[in-house]
Enzyme design. Structure first.
Site, short mmCIF file in Angstrom:
data_model
loop_
_atom_site.label_atom_id
_atom_site.label_comp_id
_atom_site.label_asym_id
_atom_site.label_seq_id
_atom_site.Cartn_x
_atom_site.Cartn_y
_atom_site.Cartn_z
N ASN A 42 31.79 24.44 43.73
CA ASN A 42 31.55 24.00 42.35
C ASN A 42 30.69 22.73 42.35
O ASN A 42 30.75 21.91 43.27
CB ASN A 42 32.85 23.81 41.56
CG ASN A 42 33.85 22.89 42.21
OD1 ASN A 42 33.90 22.75 43.41
ND2 ASN A 42 34.67 22.25 41.39
N GLU A 44 29.56 19.82 39.67
CA GLU A 44 29.75 19.24 38.32
C GLU A 44 28.60 18.32 37.95
O GLU A 44 27.67 18.10 38.73
CB GLU A 44 31.11 18.54 38.29
CG GLU A 44 32.24 19.54 38.53
CD GLU A 44 33.63 18.94 38.47
OE1 GLU A 44 33.76 17.70 38.43
OE2 GLU A 44 34.59 19.73 38.47
N CYS A 53 30.54 26.87 38.61
CA CYS A 53 31.68 27.22 39.45
C CYS A 53 31.21 27.68 40.84
O CYS A 53 30.08 28.15 41.01
CB CYS A 53 32.47 28.37 38.84
SG CYS A 53 33.37 27.93 37.35
N GLU A 55 32.10 30.34 42.44
CA GLU A 55 31.81 31.78 42.49
C GLU A 55 30.38 32.06 42.03
O GLU A 55 29.65 32.84 42.64
CB GLU A 55 32.77 32.55 41.57
CG GLU A 55 34.23 32.44 41.96
CD GLU A 55 34.95 31.28 41.31
OE1 GLU A 55 34.36 30.19 41.16
OE2 GLU A 55 36.13 31.45 40.95
N CYS A 91 37.19 31.90 36.56
CA CYS A 91 37.14 31.70 35.11
C CYS A 91 36.50 32.91 34.43
O CYS A 91 35.91 33.78 35.08
CB CYS A 91 36.37 30.42 34.77
SG CYS A 91 34.58 30.61 34.84
N CYS A 94 32.74 33.48 35.13
CA CYS A 94 32.47 34.05 36.46
C CYS A 94 32.83 35.54 36.50
O CYS A 94 32.13 36.34 37.12
CB CYS A 94 33.23 33.29 37.54
SG CYS A 94 32.54 31.64 37.84
#
Ligand code: THU
Length: 136
Positions: A42, A44, A53, A55, A91, A94
């Site tokens: 991930n 940010e 993310c 993924e 999430c 994703c």
């Protein structure tokens, strides 16, 4: 490649997580049908919404290299620290991105619970009746 090996690669990728805001570090390892593995973490951002993310980082790396046939993805996420202390399920965004590229009944999502234990799902388990290319 078996699930435990793929989780190990996800845990390695997790070391690169850039997560100064959530302090929640995630790694992912995506196995393609041709045997190649793409990893991701991930990432940010101070503006919050541009974050990505683990993924999707792995999936976008694969697609950008011309690989679009995926077999499974392993995910290892937990609060920052060396150990995986609980599961991080993908999430909704994703899951939607996965839906674009895979057969939901066949694509496996391997979620690490700690360094040894995991649960395996199909995308269909976690994202039933998803909207995908076949709906258009
Ligand atoms: N995150 C992931 O990278 N993957 C997941 O499966 C769940 C959440 C990230 C997004 C954000 O950087 C942090 O974890 C906390 O939500």
């Amino acid at each position: 490649m078996d699930n435990k090996e793929l989780i190990k690669l996800a845990i390695e990728a997790r070391k690169h997580a850039y997560c100064p805001y959530s302090n929640f570090a995630v790694g992912a390892a995506l196995l393609c049908k041709n045997g190649k593995v793409y990893t991701g973490c991930n990432i940010e951002n101070a503006a919050f919404t541009p974050g990505n993310c683990a993924e999707r980082t792995a999936i976008f790396k694969a697609v950008s290299e011309g690989d679009v046939s995926f077999e499974k993805i392993a995910i290892a996420g937990s609060p920052k620290g060396d150990d995986i202390t609980g599961p991080a399920h993908p999430c909704g965004v994703c899951r939607q991105v996965m839906q674009e590229f895979v057969n939901p009944a066949e694509f496996k999502i391997v979620v690490a619970y700690d360094n040894e234990n995991y649960k395996e799902y199909t995308l269909k388990d976690l994202f039933p009746e998803g909207f995908g290319p076949d709906n258009l």
